[in-house]
Enzyme design. Sequence first.
Site, PDB file in Angstrom:
ATOM      1  N   SER A 258       0.836  -1.191   0.000  1.00 44.91           N
ATOM      2  CA  SER A 258       0.000   0.000   0.000  1.00 44.91           C
ATOM      3  C   SER A 258       0.871   1.241   0.000  1.00 44.91           C
ATOM      4  O   SER A 258       1.992   1.232   0.523  1.00 44.91           O
ATOM      5  CB  SER A 258      -0.934   0.016   1.212  1.00 44.91           C
ATOM      6  OG  SER A 258      -0.302   0.550   2.345  1.00 44.91           O
ATOM      7  N   LYS A 259       0.315   2.298  -0.585  1.00 49.18           N
ATOM      8  CA  LYS A 259       1.033   3.571  -0.615  1.00 49.18           C
ATOM      9  C   LYS A 259       1.259   4.089   0.804  1.00 49.18           C
ATOM     10  O   LYS A 259       2.271   4.711   1.095  1.00 49.18           O
ATOM     11  CB  LYS A 259       0.218   4.594  -1.422  1.00 49.18           C
ATOM     12  CG  LYS A 259       0.202   4.342  -2.914  1.00 49.18           C
ATOM     13  CD  LYS A 259      -0.520   5.449  -3.646  1.00 49.18           C
ATOM     14  CE  LYS A 259      -2.015   5.304  -3.539  1.00 49.18           C
ATOM     15  NZ  LYS A 259      -2.742   6.244  -4.426  1.00 49.18           N
TER      16      LYS A 259
END
Length: 496
Positions: free
Chosen positions: A263-264
């Site tokens: 995930s970012k």
Amino acid sequence: MTIDRAYFDAMEARIPHGMVRTRFAPSPTGYMHVGNLRTALYTWLIARSQGGTFILRIEDTDQGRLVDGAVDVIYRTMAECGLDHDEGPDVGGPVAPYIQSQRRDTYGRYARLLVELGHAYYCFCEKTESEEDSGEFGRDADPCRNLSPADVQARLDAGCPYVIRQRIPDSGTTTFHDAIFGDITVENSTLDDQVLLKRDGLPTYNFANVIDDHLMGITHVVRGSEYLSSAPKYNLLYQAFGWEVPTYVHCSPVMRDAQNKMSKRHGDPSYEDLKAQGYLTEAILNYVALLGWSPKGELAEQEIFSLPELVKAFDISGVSKSPAIFDRAKLDHFNAVYLRALSPEDFHKAALPYIRQAVKGPQFDTAAIAALLQARCERLTDIPEKLDFFDELPDYELDFFTNKKSKTNPEVCRDMLRAAIPMLEQLPAWSDKAIHDGLIDLAARLEVKNATLMWPVRIAAAGKLVTPGGAVEICRILGREETLRRLRLGLARLEA
């Protein structure tokens, strides 16, 4: 008041039919992360492998999360990756506009039509967005669900703020089909009356997607498996309007490890990050294609695919239900394969900015340095640390002259350099061949192994145990004067 259906008939008449149509619909909220890139790639491959149309749609209805410049990142990434689109905001098309915020009136009309059809209702309850997002506001707790038409109209006339919610059936089940996971059936009682149209008149992601996918004639919808739980509500919307349901392709997540999704938020790399870390676009695409998909038949063992080869090989049946783990070592391997496959000229062009980070001296032949590196680096960012000895000789340890395999120690190296320096001074030409032949001939005359002579020459010239090239190449690139200066310095240290 009955809604005039002429508008909806006109919208239906615009929808293209008769071919595969896919869309990539990113939100402009930052860089293109790996999962997003994979969705774009698979969506593009479905269209291209079946002679269909690929559409780019910008989903910007969540105005609070928009990031300046993110749309440009989307265009740039798609262009760099060769994922060209046939329709989109910049090229137009038969079902424009392709930016959701420009379709605001459309969503309002369809939400109100859904109310008239009995599959949605006006909700005037005061709720925070966090309550909305949690899904904890059950239909039984919503007093607006059963308001009379007169009550609803009175509140609308009074200007009361509202949302429009989907009216989920009270009982029964909904079954949807996914190309990867098959048929999935859920109890309608487990589904919430999701918001379709927000107070600001903009649609929610879930509603806008259904409306746009239908009106744009989308035949295949590729998205992450986290949307499986929303698919029953999508199906109920399609059924409420009497529309055909597209083929769903839900892809399992890309994982950082066995327990955690990439995930970012956790700093996992975007496409731009990977480029900045020295990976080639072609290697990134090739690797991302295999994160959750594998070729079939005679191609089952193949790993290296160009984009045209992926088009020929891609089939939805090769998409896996299992999560894929992002393996950095595997990506390094792919990148090394692609770096080695470049022409010398193309590798030099790609490597030059990284070479110049370490080698500032204009006298050095960067093409010759690139030739040393091409077979010896996995990432372009590996390059600078391999070359830090060219501009300035490092302060190295005398222990470097000792090497068991080459049968050297400081005394042996002293003797080797005493012999090598005058020979190199007298070479008629300063070329790889002349240096190589001179050193080989000298080793034969000294009756030592080639490595016994080459080792001290390379250590004195580079001051490093590991170098991207051997003694011959390093001496040639350094030039005669600088090579001899460094060898004399090395000899002086050995004689001290």
